[in-house]
Design an enzyme around this catalytic site. Structure first.
Site, mmCIF file in Angstrom:
data_model
loop_
_atom_site.group_PDB
_atom_site.id
_atom_site.type_symbol
_atom_site.label_atom_id
_atom_site.label_comp_id
_atom_site.label_asym_id
_atom_site.label_seq_id
_atom_site.Cartn_x
_atom_site.Cartn_y
_atom_site.Cartn_z
ATOM 1 C CG HIS A 161 37.644 -27.187 49.965
ATOM 2 N ND1 HIS A 161 38.587 -28.090 49.515
ATOM 3 C CD2 HIS A 161 37.684 -26.138 49.102
ATOM 4 C CE1 HIS A 161 39.175 -27.588 48.444
ATOM 5 N NE2 HIS A 161 38.650 -26.408 48.167
ATOM 6 C CD GLU A 169 33.812 -25.265 46.586
ATOM 7 O OE1 GLU A 169 34.333 -25.082 45.463
ATOM 8 O OE2 GLU A 169 34.308 -24.838 47.646
ATOM 9 C CG HIS A 170 36.865 -29.624 45.013
ATOM 10 N ND1 HIS A 170 37.976 -29.818 44.226
ATOM 11 C CD2 HIS A 170 37.034 -28.404 45.577
ATOM 12 C CE1 HIS A 170 38.776 -28.770 44.322
ATOM 13 N NE2 HIS A 170 38.227 -27.903 45.160
ATOM 14 C CD GLU A 186 41.767 -26.206 46.002
ATOM 15 O OE1 GLU A 186 41.180 -25.444 46.783
ATOM 16 O OE2 GLU A 186 41.167 -27.012 45.257
#
Length: 427
Positions: free
Chosen positions: A67, A70-71, A143
């Site tokens: 993840h 991905e950012h 987040e």
């Protein structure tokens, strides 16, 4: 180029595996203005232990790296952000991470090749520094904390934790604030170089394309890389039994939420046999709709009693290392919903499946599947997701014909067991 055609819905998929190992799938849709592109890597949140091709030692990385990558992929060395660049082109672009893959996508009616330039540029030129990695930790930590306050996510994750002892499917895709604090640029480059190699990736396109032309355009934009050996993924063993029957938590909600989970067996087999898993998937969807779908007697009864306000969300999630059913909804009395569902399962086991209801639900689900092939985004995401599981999406349509009520009864007996059932509740 291999062409696979489905005569039932008159759709074709063109598949080409390039010398560097990249698989390209093109689904031409004539007369449709929208064009959709998705580039995915077979790398998700569960891939935390692996052996890099050409090495012998096991590499372990913190939870949340897929993840985090991905950012970071959108940030460019020249100070631009590729998401902003794509938005300026009038393109709807996004990315997401799941347990088993990460995908980058865009949808547009114009500027397709300009958008493809940007997509293929940023995904082939990672830029990680100590500074930009540290900055991202703060953003992702926010987040993670936001999701921890999100009842819909919390009730789902608690169901995973009640079902699974060791499998990382029970860990938040983004990791934890503690786990991401251990990520640095070296970890990101290691995972990028291992999992973002073309041989571990798939590109899928849907729209009004000439497949041969589009294939050449993709090839022009690819950096030269040799095919790489297999990535050896190391997965922990998972007991068959569940962890606990229930997980209950209090949060700020207007009505209690629940996820009922049923842990399915993978019987120590980490390979998905395509036809068997497709048939199992279809049968489970039929059973779920027979039990608590919108047209079921139980749903009607619970709705009239005010115990269910809307149809629960029914799903069967599976990959190489996990399989489970989830029934998600809101109710004034979630435990009563579970009791009613378990009684209905017992009733079906004792009295058998009504053939008329079975055929009606099978047709309804078949129609829903056919509808997915009409939308460029649905079809691309479906083909990509299924490909990483070793499945050709067209084969769902073929297998509907083969599902009988007797086979569905067999799956009901095999999967829907009270001792494998959990409930997660947010009060």
């Amino acid at each position: 180029m291999q062409i696979i055609e489905n005569s039932q819905i008159k759709e074709k998929v063109y598949i080409e595996k390039l010398e560097n190992g990249l698989t390209i799938m093109i689904i031409p849709k004539s007369g449709i203005q929208k064009k959709y592109a998705i580039w995915g890597t077979n790398y998700g949140s569960v891939d935390n232990k692996f052996i890099v091709p050409g090495e012998t030692d096991v590499t372990s990385v913190p939870d949340g790296v897929a993840h985090f990558l991905e950012h970071k992929m959108f940030e460019q060395e020249n100070g631009t952000n590729s998401l902003d660049t794509l938005t300026k082109l009038g393109v709807n672009a996004n990315a997401y991470t799941t347990t088993n893959h990460t995908a980058y996508l865009f949808e547009c009616t114009e500027n397709f090749y300009e958008a493809l330039d940007e997509l293929m540029d940023y995904l082939q030129h990672p830029y990680f520094t100590d500074e930009n990695v540290e900055k991202e930790k703060g953003i992702i930590a926010q987040e993670i904390n936001m999701y921890n306050d999100y009842p819909e996510w919390e009730v789902y994750m608690n169901a995973m934790k009640a079902m699974y002892h060791n499998n990382p499917v029970k860990i938040d895709i983004a990791g934890t604030v503690e786990s991401i604090s251990k990520i640095d640029k070296d970890v990101l480059y290691t995972c990028y170089n291992t999992f973002y190699h073309p041989s571990n990736m798939v590109m899928c396109f849907a729209g009004e394309f000439e497949p041969e032309n589009l294939l050449e355009e993709v090839k022009k934009r690819l950096l030269p890389k040799e095919n790489e050996g297999e990535i050896k993924r190391i997965y922990v063993s998972e007991p068959e039994e569940i962890v606990k029957k229930e997980e209950i938590k209090k949060m700020e909600v207007s009505m209690p939420m629940f996820v009922i989970g049923i842990k399915d067996s993978i019987k120590g087999n980490n390979e998905i046999v395509e036809e068997a898993i497709i048939k199992r998937h279809i049968a489970i969807e039929i059973i779920l709709n027979l039990i608590i779908g919108k047209s079921s007697k139980l749903y009607k009864k619970l709705y009239e009693q005010g115990l269910l306000m809307e149809e629960p969300y029914l799903d069967y999630e599976f990959d190489k290392t996990y399989r489970h059913i989830t029934i998600t909804g809101k109710s004034t009395n979630p435990k009563k919903i579970l009791k009613n569902i378990q009684e209905e399962i017992l009733n079906l086991k004792n009295n058998g499946i009504d053939e008329t209801a079975f055929q009606r639900i099978k047709k309804m689900l078949y129609g829903r599947t056919v509808k997915e092939f009409t939308d460029v985004s649905d079809i691309c995401r479906m083909f990509l997701n299924d490909y990483f599981k070793g499945i050709n999406s067209f084969n769902y349509l073929e297998n509907y014909k083969q599902i009988s009520s007797s086979y569905t009864m067999q799956i009901l007996e095999e999967v829907f067991k009270e001792e494998k059932t959990v409930i997660s509740i947010i009060n």
